[in-house]
Write a protein that holds these residues in place. Structure first.
Motif, PDB file in Angstrom:
ATOM      1  N   THR A 181       0.853  -1.185   0.000  1.00 46.69           N
ATOM      2  CA  THR A 181       0.000   0.000   0.000  1.00 46.69           C
ATOM      3  C   THR A 181       0.888   1.234   0.000  1.00 46.69           C
ATOM      4  N   LEU A 182       0.784   2.032  -1.053  1.00 47.14           N
ATOM      5  CA  LEU A 182       1.529   3.286  -1.130  1.00 47.14           C
ATOM      6  C   LEU A 182       0.677   4.403  -0.541  1.00 47.14           C
ATOM      7  N   ILE A 183       1.309   5.290   0.225  1.00 48.52           N
ATOM      8  CA  ILE A 183       0.600   6.329   0.971  1.00 48.52           C
ATOM      9  C   ILE A 183       1.174   7.688   0.585  1.00 48.52           C
ATOM     10  N   GLY A 184       0.298   8.636   0.251  1.00 49.45           N
ATOM     11  CA  GLY A 184       0.816   9.944  -0.148  1.00 49.45           C
ATOM     12  C   GLY A 184      -0.239  11.031  -0.157  1.00 49.45           C
ATOM     13  N   ASP A 185       0.107  12.160  -0.753  1.00 45.52           N
ATOM     14  CA  ASP A 185      -0.749  13.343  -0.844  1.00 45.52           C
ATOM     15  C   ASP A 185      -1.245  13.765   0.541  1.00 45.52           C
ATOM     16  N   TYR A 186      -0.297  14.051   1.429  1.00 45.60           N
ATOM     17  CA  TYR A 186      -0.646  14.477   2.790  1.00 45.60           C
ATOM     18  C   TYR A 186      -1.226  15.892   2.775  1.00 45.60           C
ATOM     19  N   LYS A 187      -2.340  16.068   3.500  1.00 49.76           N
ATOM     20  CA  LYS A 187      -2.978  17.379   3.644  1.00 49.76           C
ATOM     21  C   LYS A 187      -3.385  17.588   5.096  1.00 49.76           C
ATOM     22  N   ALA A 188      -3.443  18.848   5.497  1.00 49.43           N
ATOM     23  CA  ALA A 188      -3.755  19.181   6.886  1.00 49.43           C
ATOM     24  C   ALA A 188      -5.251  19.092   7.157  1.00 49.43           C
ATOM     25  N   VAL A 189      -5.586  18.466   8.283  1.00 47.16           N
ATOM     26  CA  VAL A 189      -6.960  18.415   8.789  1.00 47.16           C
ATOM     27  C   VAL A 189      -6.890  18.771  10.270  1.00 47.16           C
ATOM     28  N   ASP A 190      -7.440  19.922  10.634  1.00 40.80           N
ATOM     29  CA  ASP A 190      -7.425  20.388  12.026  1.00 40.80           C
ATOM     30  C   ASP A 190      -6.014  20.366  12.614  1.00 40.80           C
ATOM     31  N   ILE A 243      -4.280   6.690  -1.295  1.00 37.28           N
ATOM     32  CA  ILE A 243      -3.808   5.356  -0.963  1.00 37.28           C
ATOM     33  C   ILE A 243      -3.828   4.531  -2.247  1.00 37.28           C
ATOM     34  N   THR A 244      -2.682   3.961  -2.615  1.00 36.82           N
ATOM     35  CA  THR A 244      -2.607   3.095  -3.794  1.00 36.82           C
ATOM     36  C   THR A 244      -2.455   1.660  -3.320  1.00 36.82           C
ATOM     37  N   GLN A 245      -3.475   0.865  -3.600  1.00 40.26           N
ATOM     38  CA  GLN A 245      -3.527  -0.512  -3.112  1.00 40.26           C
ATOM     39  C   GLN A 245      -3.208  -1.466  -4.259  1.00 40.26           C
ATOM     40  N   SER A 246      -2.322  -2.430  -3.997  1.00 39.84           N
ATOM     41  CA  SER A 246      -2.000  -3.425  -5.014  1.00 39.84           C
ATOM     42  C   SER A 246      -2.860  -4.659  -4.835  1.00 39.84           C
ATOM     43  N   PHE A 247      -3.422  -5.127  -5.947  1.00 38.09           N
ATOM     44  CA  PHE A 247      -4.174  -6.384  -5.977  1.00 38.09           C
ATOM     45  C   PHE A 247      -3.571  -7.221  -7.096  1.00 38.09           C
ATOM     46  N   LYS A 255      -3.359  -2.134  -9.711  1.00 31.98           N
ATOM     47  CA  LYS A 255      -3.242  -1.139  -8.657  1.00 31.98           C
ATOM     48  C   LYS A 255      -4.437  -0.206  -8.714  1.00 31.98           C
ATOM     49  N   ILE A 256      -4.971   0.127  -7.543  1.00 32.86           N
ATOM     50  CA  ILE A 256      -6.141   0.995  -7.477  1.00 32.86           C
ATOM     51  C   ILE A 256      -5.827   2.186  -6.577  1.00 32.86           C
ATOM     52  N   ASP A 257      -6.116   3.368  -7.068  1.00 32.59           N
ATOM     53  CA  ASP A 257      -5.938   4.588  -6.285  1.00 32.59           C
ATOM     54  C   ASP A 257      -7.241   4.930  -5.566  1.00 32.59           C
ATOM     55  N   PHE A 258      -7.170   5.082  -4.243  1.00 37.33           N
ATOM     56  CA  PHE A 258      -8.306   5.537  -3.455  1.00 37.33           C
ATOM     57  C   PHE A 258      -8.018   6.963  -2.993  1.00 37.33           C
ATOM     58  N   ILE A 259      -8.887   7.877  -3.363  1.00 35.69           N
ATOM     59  CA  ILE A 259      -8.704   9.301  -3.054  1.00 35.69           C
ATOM     60  C   ILE A 259      -9.711   9.707  -1.985  1.00 35.69           C
ATOM     61  N   SER A 260      -9.213  10.287  -0.903  1.00 35.87           N
ATOM     62  CA  SER A 260     -10.096  10.710   0.193  1.00 35.87           C
ATOM     63  C   SER A 260     -10.795  12.019  -0.173  1.00 35.87           C
ATOM     64  N   SER A 261     -12.115  12.014  -0.042  1.00 37.58           N
ATOM     65  CA  SER A 261     -12.888  13.227  -0.317  1.00 37.58           C
ATOM     66  C   SER A 261     -13.168  14.005   0.958  1.00 37.58           C
ATOM     67  N   SER A 262     -13.148  13.318   2.110  1.00 37.13           N
ATOM     68  CA  SER A 262     -13.356  14.033   3.377  1.00 37.13           C
ATOM     69  C   SER A 262     -12.759  13.250   4.532  1.00 37.13           C
ATOM     70  N   ILE A 263     -12.181  13.980   5.478  1.00 39.26           N
ATOM     71  CA  ILE A 263     -11.682  13.417   6.731  1.00 39.26           C
ATOM     72  C   ILE A 263     -12.162  14.331   7.855  1.00 39.26           C
ATOM     73  N   GLU A 264     -12.895  13.763   8.814  1.00 40.91           N
ATOM     74  CA  GLU A 264     -13.417  14.538   9.943  1.00 40.91           C
ATOM     75  C   GLU A 264     -12.886  13.944  11.240  1.00 40.91           C
ATOM     76  N   LEU A 265     -12.473  14.826  12.156  1.00 38.20           N
ATOM     77  CA  LEU A 265     -11.924  14.393  13.436  1.00 38.20           C
ATOM     78  C   LEU A 265     -12.868  14.737  14.575  1.00 38.20           C
ATOM     79  N   ASN A 266     -12.852  13.876  15.582  1.00 38.74           N
ATOM     80  CA  ASN A 266     -13.617  14.082  16.822  1.00 38.74           C
ATOM     81  C   ASN A 266     -15.114  14.301  16.560  1.00 38.74           C
ATOM     82  N   VAL A 267     -15.632  13.534  15.568  1.00 35.17           N
ATOM     83  CA  VAL A 267     -17.082  13.557  15.333  1.00 35.17           C
ATOM     84  C   VAL A 267     -17.729  12.548  16.270  1.00 35.17           C
ATOM     85  N   PRO A 268     -18.945  12.819  16.746  1.00 34.06           N
ATOM     86  CA  PRO A 268     -19.574  11.879  17.686  1.00 34.06           C
ATOM     87  C   PRO A 268     -20.076  10.621  16.968  1.00 34.06           C
TER      88      PRO A 268
END
Length: 689
Positions: free
Chosen positions: A644-653, A661-665, A669-682
């Motif tokens: 699993t390759l990990i990259g494109d770091y961005k700031a969240v809070d 995340i690039t996952q090998s099968f 290889k499949i690229d998974f792109i995060s559209s949202s990351i939320e912290l401390n949600v209930p």
């Protein structure tokens, strides 16, 4: 009554005949069936184009294939011009723009395709005259547009870059380079730098010199009338002009001076590519061609062959091991025995490949092996004859390769005439094992030490080292000392500092992430929920429907797929709890970790930190960020490594999170792109039920 007596008499005869059969003896194979091949009707245009027509009215379909019998072309600093020509042909013509061309092909329900020295079209016979005209128009009057050229050039460069770290691609590249030499058409390879050199004028020039009728063949098959086809072809192709391409002379491929190993270090390799490779002097026109075919079939021609039975069925080193015997009228023939094997058995696989090739020389094959190989060839040959394309292909081979006219009509007789003694004779004469090259492309830090100790044929072999482009290099040094002060603890602390600090990371209680990726044309959405209390929930959805789900809640967990829920065993749960952590590094004990050294991750130096047996985290030497995870595990008896390759770091809070995340099968290889990351949600209790 007479009918009953007649049946009784038949039964008695049958029983008597049965009684005379000795079933303890294997039946002797019958004589090879006589082959009668219909010859295609032929004619030649004044410009040199040779046309072969096979009328077959069983189905209302017809096809045309144009082949340029082009000698090998060395592209040099313009390597890639051939590939660019291939991608540009068929995009309309000077008479029809690309969109209109594609629309008409679709409307006619036709299939049309082009290569740098070929073209193909098929359709219902009622539309075939128009489809043949479309093929001729695009092939003979291409609209080489600058816009299309720039687009195809960029696509080719991107494809080369995305393939740079492919272990199989690197293996084939180096094998061909060393076998044929860097100045041979079969030894050169396309690089991004050489593609960048190519201009549209170079593509036009290559086309003018090589896409000519003087050495071209047009094969038309199907529900057509010869006289009608001859008239149409004459109208469409008679104005095509051009001389035969000049065949350059290149040095013949040479074998090694002695059996030797050629090693390519690929730090990202999850398995090794291994082959035993040598060239031979056998041509397709030689009498020994047929014993060589059968020798190759017995050695590695399928699931019943020796390599497969040894390396897969007996040893379990690989999914499959095979061999190939290829001939080419422009150079020496080549035999290659190969396998993709687990890192841990790379050295053993080399020994077994050499052993099996050598055994073909030293020991006679069994009658059963020879009979099975012959039966396979006979079966394949007879089945192929059912296709009208076969008649045309055989006739074309006779014309282009200088084969005797009875080459295919006597093919099965020549196969069946091969003896056990013939197999051993050609193996001893043409299996140049003492001058073969053993190619190994793999992760040197894991395989090289044992490979250097391996003794095929009872002796250690010299090893030469290359980079992934075939340039000679020194032996990699995997024992280089780490910089002073670099420890497992310092690597983890540096990572936590790089993402925003340990204190901020420890303050995160929950995290929700939504990511998407495309797999085989399907759009997937992954929703992940985690807490810092050993709880996690991951669901994979497609078109709004949950296809797969995993839930872990402290002391229990389950997997769900297509509505079927499976509770985790205690062992499965224990292995999955670590993945519930929002930051894995906060839960790691540096005393239980091991720094394995510095590795290359897609051109970036990284510290490899073994977090448990078979699982490593990789942290960038430059930035301190985690850039890869590698895990080896056994699945249904097969050992597999997932990266699993990990990259494109961005700031969240105030904290950095990877958004790609690039996952090998396997090879995909499949690229998974995060559209949202939320912290401390209930989260509620239902989120982890």
């Amino acid at each position: 009554m007479k009918k009953l007596i007649f049946i009784f008499a038949l039964l008695c005869c049958s029983l008597q005949a049965t009684a005379q059969i000795d079933r303890s003896q294997q039946p002797q194979p019958g004589p090879a069936p006589a082959i009668q091949l219909d010859e295609p009707q032929q004619f030649t245009l004044p410009n040199g184009l040779q046309v072969l027509v096979v009328e077959n009215h069983k189905l209302p379909r017809a096809s045309a294939r144009l082949n340029i019998d082009l000698p090998p072309v060395f592209e040099g600093e313009l390597a890639g011009v051939n590939a660019l020509l291939s991608s540009m042909l068929g995009k309309g013509s000077v008479n029809i723009d690309k969109d209109a061309y594609d629309e008409e092909v679709d409307y006619l329900g036709a299939r049309v395709g082009f290569g740098s020295s070929s073209a193909y079209a098929s359709s219902l016979s009622r539309y075939f005259p128009r489809v043949l005209a479309l093929l001729a128009d695009a092939a003979l009057h291409p609209n080489f547009l600058e816009e299309e050229f720039d687009k195809e050039k960029n696509k080719l460069i991107e494809g080369i870059k995305s393939d740079e770290n492919s272990v199989p691609a690197a293996a084939r590249r180096v094998e061909n380079l060393i076998t044929y030499g860097k100045n041979h058409p079969f030894g050169e390879f396309i690089r991004a730098e050489t593609v960048a050199n190519v201009q549209l004028a170079d593509v036009k020039d290559y086309y003018a010199k090589n896409f000519t009728p003087a050495n071209a063949y047009l094969v038309i098959i199907g529900d057509v009338d010869f006289a009608t086809v001859k008239t149409q072809v004459t109208d469409l192709f008679s104005k095509w002009k051009g001389d035969s391409a000049v065949a350059e002379r290149f040095p013949a491929a040479k074998n090694a001076e002695g059996l030797s190993v050629h090693f390519v270090d690929m730090p990202n390799a999850v398995q090794s590519e291994v082959s035993v490779d040598f060239t031979t002097e056998v041509k397709k026109t030689d009498a020994d061609y047929f014993p060589m075919l059968l020798a190759n079939r017995i050695l590695g021609g399928g699931a019943q062959a020796r390599l497969f039975l040894n390396l897969r069925e007996d040893k379990g080193y690989t999914y499959g091991s095979y061999s190939s015997f290829s001939t080419d009228k422009y150079t020496r023939s080549r035999l290659r025995a190969y396998a993709s094997v687990r890192n841990a058995v790379t050295d053993s696989s080399v020994v077994e490949l050499v052993k099996e090739v050598n055994k073909m020389r030293d020991l006679q094959v069994s009658k059963t092996e020879l009979d099975q190989a012959k039966a396979k060839y006979v079966g394949d040959f007879v089945i192929a004859l059912e296709q009208p394309e076969t008649v045309a292909r055989y006739a074309l081979s006779i014309l282009t390769e200088g084969l005797p006219k009875d080459f295919y009509t006597s093919y099965l007789q020549k196969i069946n005439a091969v003896t056990i003694e013939d197999i051993q004779r050609v193996a001893q004469q043409y299996f140049h094992l003492n001058n073969a090259r053993i190619f190994v492309t793999g992760k040197g830090s894991e395989v090289l030490e044992n490979l250097e100790k391996a003794q095929p044929l009872g002796q250690a072999l010299p090893i030469s080292f290359y980079d992934k482009y075939g340039l000679g290099v020194d032996r990699p040094n995997y024992d280089a000392a780490l910089p002073e002060g670099v420890t497992a603890e310092s690597i983890i602390n540096r990572y936590l500092d790089a993402i925003g600090g340990r204190e901020k990371a420890e303050a995160v209680e929950t995290k929700k992430e939504v990511a998407s990726g495309s797999m085989q044309g399907m759009q997937l959405e992954i929703t992940s929920k985690k807490t810092n209390r050993l709880q996690s929930s991951t669901s994979v959805s497609m078109m709004g429907n949950v296809m797969q789900k995993q839930v872990i809640n402290k002391d229990k967990g389950y997997n769900e797929a297509q509505g079927q829920r499976m509770e985790m065993s205690a062992e499965e749960l224990a292995g999955s709890l670590a993945d519930t952590a929002i930051f894995a590094e906060l839960a790691l004990d540096p005393k239980e970790l091991k720094v394995l050294g510095v590795s290359d991750v897609d051109g970036e130096q990284a510290y490899e930190l073994e977090v448990k047996s078979g699982k490593s985290f990789f942290y960038s030497v430059e930035s301190g960020l985690k850039i890869k995870v590698s895990e080896t595990q056994e699945i249904q008896g097969n050992v597999m490594t997932q990266e699993t390759l990990i990259g494109d770091y961005k700031a969240v809070d105030g904290l950095l999170f990877a958004h790609k995340i690039t996952q090998s099968f396997g090879p995909q290889k499949i690229d998974f792109i995060s559209s949202s990351i939320e912290l401390n949600v209930p989260f509620g209790a239902a989120d982890f039920e």
